[in-house]
Design a protein around this motif. Structure first.
Motif, PDB file in Angstrom:
ATOM      1  N   GLU A 181      34.744  -2.943  54.911  1.00  0.00           N
ATOM      2  CA  GLU A 181      34.063  -1.977  55.763  1.00  0.00           C
ATOM      3  C   GLU A 181      32.778  -1.463  55.121  1.00  0.00           C
ATOM      4  O   GLU A 181      31.817  -1.123  55.816  1.00  0.00           O
ATOM      5  CB  GLU A 181      34.995  -0.794  56.078  1.00  0.00           C
ATOM      6  N   ILE A 182      32.743  -1.410  53.795  1.00  0.00           N
ATOM      7  CA  ILE A 182      31.528  -0.960  53.124  1.00  0.00           C
ATOM      8  C   ILE A 182      30.730  -2.127  52.549  1.00  0.00           C
ATOM      9  O   ILE A 182      29.539  -1.993  52.291  1.00  0.00           O
ATOM     10  CB  ILE A 182      31.830   0.063  52.008  1.00  0.00           C
ATOM     11  N   SER A 183      31.376  -3.273  52.363  1.00  0.00           N
ATOM     12  CA  SER A 183      30.679  -4.448  51.839  1.00  0.00           C
ATOM     13  C   SER A 183      31.129  -5.683  52.619  1.00  0.00           C
ATOM     14  O   SER A 183      32.017  -6.417  52.170  1.00  0.00           O
ATOM     15  CB  SER A 183      30.973  -4.632  50.347  1.00  0.00           C
ATOM     16  N   PRO A 184      30.542  -5.925  53.795  1.00  0.00           N
ATOM     17  CA  PRO A 184      31.009  -7.012  54.665  1.00  0.00           C
ATOM     18  C   PRO A 184      30.843  -8.402  54.050  1.00  0.00           C
ATOM     19  O   PRO A 184      31.459  -9.350  54.519  1.00  0.00           O
ATOM     20  CB  PRO A 184      30.145  -6.861  55.920  1.00  0.00           C
ATOM     21  N   PHE A 185      30.031  -8.502  53.005  1.00  0.00           N
ATOM     22  CA  PHE A 185      29.844  -9.801  52.338  1.00  0.00           C
ATOM     23  C   PHE A 185      30.800  -9.949  51.155  1.00  0.00           C
ATOM     24  O   PHE A 185      30.679 -10.911  50.393  1.00  0.00           O
ATOM     25  CB  PHE A 185      28.397  -9.927  51.852  1.00  0.00           C
ATOM     26  N   HIS A 186      31.698  -8.969  50.982  1.00  0.00           N
ATOM     27  CA  HIS A 186      32.667  -8.880  49.882  1.00  0.00           C
ATOM     28  C   HIS A 186      32.004  -9.001  48.510  1.00  0.00           C
ATOM     29  O   HIS A 186      32.603  -9.492  47.551  1.00  0.00           O
ATOM     30  CB  HIS A 186      33.834  -9.875  50.039  1.00  0.00           C
ATOM     31  N   HIS A 187      30.745  -8.556  48.422  1.00  0.00           N
ATOM     32  CA  HIS A 187      30.062  -8.570  47.138  1.00  0.00           C
ATOM     33  C   HIS A 187      30.319  -7.264  46.395  1.00  0.00           C
ATOM     34  O   HIS A 187      30.454  -6.202  46.994  1.00  0.00           O
ATOM     35  CB  HIS A 187      28.546  -8.732  47.330  1.00  0.00           C
ATOM     36  N   ILE A 188      30.361  -7.382  45.085  1.00  0.00           N
ATOM     37  CA  ILE A 188      30.424  -6.183  44.244  1.00  0.00           C
ATOM     38  C   ILE A 188      29.241  -6.246  43.276  1.00  0.00           C
ATOM     39  O   ILE A 188      28.758  -7.336  42.957  1.00  0.00           O
ATOM     40  CB  ILE A 188      31.762  -6.098  43.468  1.00  0.00           C
ATOM     41  N   PRO A 189      28.731  -5.086  42.882  1.00  0.00           N
ATOM     42  CA  PRO A 189      29.215  -3.733  43.138  1.00  0.00           C
ATOM     43  C   PRO A 189      28.663  -3.166  44.440  1.00  0.00           C
ATOM     44  O   PRO A 189      27.782  -3.756  45.068  1.00  0.00           O
ATOM     45  CB  PRO A 189      28.646  -2.953  41.955  1.00  0.00           C
ATOM     46  N   VAL A 190      29.194  -1.998  44.807  1.00  0.00           N
ATOM     47  CA  VAL A 190      28.660  -1.209  45.913  1.00  0.00           C
ATOM     48  C   VAL A 190      28.517   0.229  45.422  1.00  0.00           C
ATOM     49  O   VAL A 190      29.437   0.747  44.774  1.00  0.00           O
ATOM     50  CB  VAL A 190      29.580  -1.235  47.153  1.00  0.00           C
ATOM     51  N   LEU A 191      27.386   0.836  45.726  1.00  0.00           N
ATOM     52  CA  LEU A 191      27.186   2.246  45.423  1.00  0.00           C
ATOM     53  C   LEU A 191      27.193   3.024  46.727  1.00  0.00           C
ATOM     54  O   LEU A 191      26.530   2.633  47.692  1.00  0.00           O
ATOM     55  CB  LEU A 191      25.846   2.464  44.711  1.00  0.00           C
ATOM     56  N   VAL A 192      27.961   4.105  46.772  1.00  0.00           N
ATOM     57  CA  VAL A 192      27.994   4.977  47.943  1.00  0.00           C
ATOM     58  C   VAL A 192      27.523   6.358  47.510  1.00  0.00           C
ATOM     59  O   VAL A 192      28.077   6.937  46.563  1.00  0.00           O
ATOM     60  CB  VAL A 192      29.400   5.050  48.568  1.00  0.00           C
ATOM     61  N   ASP A 193      26.494   6.848  48.165  1.00  0.00           N
ATOM     62  CA  ASP A 193      25.912   8.146  47.844  1.00  0.00           C
ATOM     63  C   ASP A 193      25.957   9.032  49.082  1.00  0.00           C
ATOM     64  O   ASP A 193      25.146   8.866  49.997  1.00  0.00           O
ATOM     65  CB  ASP A 193      24.458   7.970  47.372  1.00  0.00           C
ATOM     66  N   ASP A 194      26.948   9.933  49.123  1.00  0.00           N
ATOM     67  CA  ASP A 194      27.098  10.853  50.253  1.00  0.00           C
ATOM     68  C   ASP A 194      27.114  10.095  51.585  1.00  0.00           C
ATOM     69  O   ASP A 194      26.425  10.442  52.536  1.00  0.00           O
ATOM     70  CB  ASP A 194      25.970  11.885  50.237  1.00  0.00           C
ATOM     71  N   GLY A 195      27.889   9.018  51.620  1.00  0.00           N
ATOM     72  CA  GLY A 195      28.046   8.234  52.840  1.00  0.00           C
ATOM     73  C   GLY A 195      27.049   7.106  53.003  1.00  0.00           C
ATOM     74  O   GLY A 195      27.234   6.236  53.865  1.00  0.00           O
ATOM     75  N   PHE A 196      25.993   7.096  52.191  1.00  0.00           N
ATOM     76  CA  PHE A 196      24.995   6.025  52.267  1.00  0.00           C
ATOM     77  C   PHE A 196      25.375   4.933  51.286  1.00  0.00           C
ATOM     78  O   PHE A 196      25.517   5.176  50.086  1.00  0.00           O
ATOM     79  CB  PHE A 196      23.607   6.562  51.934  1.00  0.00           C
ATOM     80  N   ARG A 197      25.563   3.713  51.787  1.00  0.00           N
ATOM     81  CA  ARG A 197      25.996   2.617  50.925  1.00  0.00           C
ATOM     82  C   ARG A 197      24.815   1.734  50.543  1.00  0.00           C
ATOM     83  O   ARG A 197      23.886   1.515  51.326  1.00  0.00           O
ATOM     84  CB  ARG A 197      27.057   1.773  51.624  1.00  0.00           C
ATOM     85  N   VAL A 198      24.869   1.222  49.343  1.00  0.00           N
ATOM     86  CA  VAL A 198      23.868   0.272  48.870  1.00  0.00           C
ATOM     87  C   VAL A 198      24.611  -0.913  48.273  1.00  0.00           C
ATOM     88  O   VAL A 198      25.428  -0.739  47.358  1.00  0.00           O
ATOM     89  CB  VAL A 198      22.931   0.878  47.806  1.00  0.00           C
TER      90      VAL A 198
END
Length: 220
Positions: A45-62
């Motif tokens: 749901e936050i990384s549809p490409f299943h890549h890591i890492p993911v950073l989430v900042d107050d609901g904003f994902r990168v």
């Protein structure tokens, strides 16, 4: 608070982890397991490409590690990890992209060979070795007389390359012919952020079956 979804053994994850530590930013560390957490529906749901890492900042994902580094540098510019001179900026970007595009793929192949994942393929291994040496030649020339890439201070380029180059001797790539790079590696490894994020032999041994499986899938 910042949330970092990552796998500590991943070079992609580690460069973001190091950047957070170098900037002294508080963050919640959400560690994913190598046995498939990145494919679970919650993570997709936050990384549809299943890549890591993911950073989430107050609901904003990168997603994508270099984009995360740019985001952190732009939002939290102190201490700065990016020079201001145009040529120095270009050098940092070159180091980042050469690490991702030219150094990591052959390094993964050599690591796979060292772990016994690959079938005996001497020509492919030799090609990968030469590709790595080409990058090391390039990096050696870029360092010049500076302690870090294009700067007297640590940059994002150093963080990107510094999660890969210091590991090369462990897979049979000597740095003896690259004195500037060797000294640069020693400089990085003395920093608290590198020491805190360096995977322990125990962690590597525990994850070895999953590492081998992932590398085999990557090379198929």
């Amino acid at each position: 608070m910042l949330k970092l979804y990552h796998i500590p053994l991943s070079a992609n994850s580690r460069r973001v982890w190091i950047t957070l530590l170098e900037k002294g930013l508080p963050f919640e560390e959400i560690v994913l397991k190598l046995d498939g957490d990145q494919y679970q529906s919650e993570f997709l749901e936050i990384s549809p490409f299943h890549h890591i890492p993911v950073l989430v900042d107050d609901g904003f994902r990168v997603v994508e590690s270099l984009a995360i580094l740019d985001y952190l540098e732009a939002k939290y510019p102190t201490p700065s990890l990016m020079p201001t001179d145009t040529k120095a900026i270009a050098t940092v970007r070159m180091v980042e992209l050469v690490t991702i595009n030219e150094l990591l793929p052959p390094t993964i192949r050599l690591t796979s060979q060292a772990l016994g994942v690959l079938e005996n393929a001497p020509q492919k291994v030799e090609k990968a070795h030469q590709q790595v040496l080409t990058v090391l030649d390039f990096f050696e020339s870029l360092l010049g007389d500076s302690p870090y890439f294009a700067s007297e201070f640590l940059t994002l380029g150093d963080i990107a390359a510094g999660t890969v180059v210091p590991q090369l001797p462990s897979i049979g790539v000597s740095l003896d012919d690259y004195p500037k790079l060797k000294a640069w590696c020693d400089r990085l490894m003395a920093r608290d952020s590198w020491q805190k994020t360096q995977p322990s032999p125990e962690a590597i041994a525990t994850s070895l079956p999953q590492i081998k499986a992932l590398m085999k899938a990557y090379l198929m």
